[in-house]
Design a protein around this motif. Sequence first.
Motif, PDB file in Angstrom:
ATOM      1  N   ASP A   1       4.205   5.004   9.839  1.00  0.00           N
ATOM      2  CA  ASP A   1       2.941   4.104   9.635  1.00  0.00           C
ATOM      3  C   ASP A   1       1.944   4.912   8.933  1.00  0.00           C
ATOM      4  OD1 ASP A   1       0.641   2.693  10.610  1.00  0.00           O
ATOM      5  OD2 ASP A   1       2.236   1.238  10.439  1.00  0.00           O
ATOM      6  N   LEU A   2       1.237   4.416   8.030  1.00  0.00           N
ATOM      7  CA  LEU A   2       0.090   4.845   7.455  1.00  0.00           C
ATOM      8  C   LEU A   2      -0.891   5.043   8.419  1.00  0.00           C
ATOM      9  CD1 LEU A   2       0.114   2.995   4.151  1.00  0.00           C
ATOM     10  CD2 LEU A   2       0.801   5.182   4.371  1.00  0.00           C
ATOM     11  N   ASP A   3      -1.122   4.373   9.525  1.00  0.00           N
ATOM     12  CA  ASP A   3      -2.074   4.524  10.443  1.00  0.00           C
ATOM     13  C   ASP A   3      -1.961   5.622  11.549  1.00  0.00           C
ATOM     14  OD1 ASP A   3      -3.658   2.547   9.238  1.00  0.00           O
ATOM     15  OD2 ASP A   3      -2.492   1.064  10.273  1.00  0.00           O
TER      16      ASP A   3
ATOM     17  N   ARG B   1      10.600  11.014   2.406  1.00  0.00           N
ATOM     18  CA  ARG B   1      11.282  10.654   3.231  1.00  0.00           C
ATOM     19  C   ARG B   1      10.121  10.405   4.675  1.00  0.00           C
ATOM     20  NH1 ARG B   1      15.208  13.806   1.418  1.00  0.00           N
ATOM     21  NH2 ARG B   1      14.988  15.517   2.970  1.00  0.00           N
ATOM     22  N   LEU B   2       9.357  11.372   4.748  1.00  0.00           N
ATOM     23  CA  LEU B   2       8.338  11.612   5.781  1.00  0.00           C
ATOM     24  C   LEU B   2       7.224  10.328   5.746  1.00  0.00           C
ATOM     25  CD1 LEU B   2       6.517  14.432   7.413  1.00  0.00           C
ATOM     26  CD2 LEU B   2       5.157  12.414   6.374  1.00  0.00           C
ATOM     27  N   LEU B   3       7.108  10.038   4.520  1.00  0.00           N
ATOM     28  CA  LEU B   3       6.054   8.918   4.185  1.00  0.00           C
ATOM     29  C   LEU B   3       6.651   7.797   4.314  1.00  0.00           C
ATOM     30  CD1 LEU B   3       3.440   7.747   3.202  1.00  0.00           C
ATOM     31  CD2 LEU B   3       4.214   8.197   0.915  1.00  0.00           C
ATOM     32  N   ALA B   4       7.892   7.531   4.067  1.00  0.00           N
ATOM     33  CA  ALA B   4       8.589   6.188   4.410  1.00  0.00           C
ATOM     34  C   ALA B   4       8.933   5.937   5.826  1.00  0.00           C
ATOM     35  CB  ALA B   4      10.148   6.384   3.663  1.00  0.00           C
TER      36      ALA B   4
ATOM     37  N   GLU C   1       0.831  -1.297   0.072  1.00  0.00           N
ATOM     38  CA  GLU C   1       0.051   0.035   0.090  1.00  0.00           C
ATOM     39  C   GLU C   1       0.880   1.392  -0.109  1.00  0.00           C
ATOM     40  OE1 GLU C   1      -3.861   1.958   2.403  1.00  0.00           O
ATOM     41  OE2 GLU C   1      -2.351   0.353   3.547  1.00  0.00           O
ATOM     42  N   ARG C   2       2.023   1.475   1.021  1.00  0.00           N
ATOM     43  CA  ARG C   2       2.697   2.554   0.870  1.00  0.00           C
ATOM     44  C   ARG C   2       3.253   2.913  -0.401  1.00  0.00           C
ATOM     45  NH1 ARG C   2       4.574   4.541   5.321  1.00  0.00           N
ATOM     46  NH2 ARG C   2       4.616   2.671   6.370  1.00  0.00           N
ATOM     47  N   THR C   3       4.005   1.904  -1.224  1.00  0.00           N
ATOM     48  CA  THR C   3       4.339   2.116  -2.507  1.00  0.00           C
ATOM     49  C   THR C   3       3.711   2.361  -3.350  1.00  0.00           C
ATOM     50  OG1 THR C   3       6.279   0.342  -1.690  1.00  0.00           O
ATOM     51  CG2 THR C   3       6.157   1.039  -4.090  1.00  0.00           C
TER      52      THR C   3
ATOM     53  N   TRP D   1      -4.782   8.981   4.910  1.00  0.00           N
ATOM     54  CA  TRP D   1      -5.712  10.095   4.330  1.00  0.00           C
ATOM     55  C   TRP D   1      -5.055  11.148   3.636  1.00  0.00           C
ATOM     56  CZ3 TRP D   1      -7.080  15.097   4.794  1.00  0.00           C
ATOM     57  CH2 TRP D   1      -8.401  15.398   4.266  1.00  0.00           C
ATOM     58  N   VAL D   2      -4.116  11.587   4.469  1.00  0.00           N
ATOM     59  CA  VAL D   2      -3.282  12.885   3.867  1.00  0.00           C
ATOM     60  C   VAL D   2      -2.820  12.682   2.542  1.00  0.00           C
ATOM     61  CG1 VAL D   2      -1.110  14.261   4.481  1.00  0.00           C
ATOM     62  CG2 VAL D   2      -2.636  13.626   6.272  1.00  0.00           C
ATOM     63  N   VAL D   3      -2.058  11.279   2.373  1.00  0.00           N
ATOM     64  CA  VAL D   3      -1.609  11.044   1.161  1.00  0.00           C
ATOM     65  C   VAL D   3      -2.695  11.068  -0.038  1.00  0.00           C
ATOM     66  CG1 VAL D   3      -0.096   9.380  -0.252  1.00  0.00           C
ATOM     67  CG2 VAL D   3       0.462  10.015   2.084  1.00  0.00           C
TER      68      VAL D   3
END
Length: 170
Positions: A122-124, A116-119, A12-14, A141-143
């Motif tokens: 955690d998405l939660d 980098r912040l996203l990496a 999901e993150r990628t 949600w932000v992304v």
Amino acid sequence: MTRTDTPPAWDERTQLATFLDYARDTARAKCEGVSPEDARRAPLPGSPLMTLCGLISHLRWVEHHWFEVVFLGEEPSGPFVEATEDDPDPEMRTAVDVPLPRLLAEYEEQSARYRRLLAEHDLDTAAKRPVRDGRHVDLRWVVLHLIEETSRHNGHLDIVRELLDGRTGV
């Protein structure tokens, strides 16, 4: 510039990071080869702030707001602080005084920080500041919101660019 919306991995993150980068790269591609004069022109009579410079500045400061102010909880800074009811979009108005290559470079530099912040989170992870309804959105949600926001403004960039010099596509 090579753009792709196909992620190198299927987690999901990628996938989210790839789509946000694709939208960012599309915004930058729509500005390639435009003259300095055209970058500052607003070809839509009813939208005097709708310039390539204004839109890129807006995208930059919107990301700043969502990642740094809402998600990280930092103090607001930049042109959004100066927004008033009479001047709700100072980042678009003042952008015509900044060369487009500088705006694009600042946007790319900032995008690298947010990758980098996203990496690193955690998405939660919940945002430090609440949104208008008082809830704390998560990084996911932000992304997703920024993918939507950037993609919507890519449509504006399309229209402005075609009206300026006839260039379509990208």
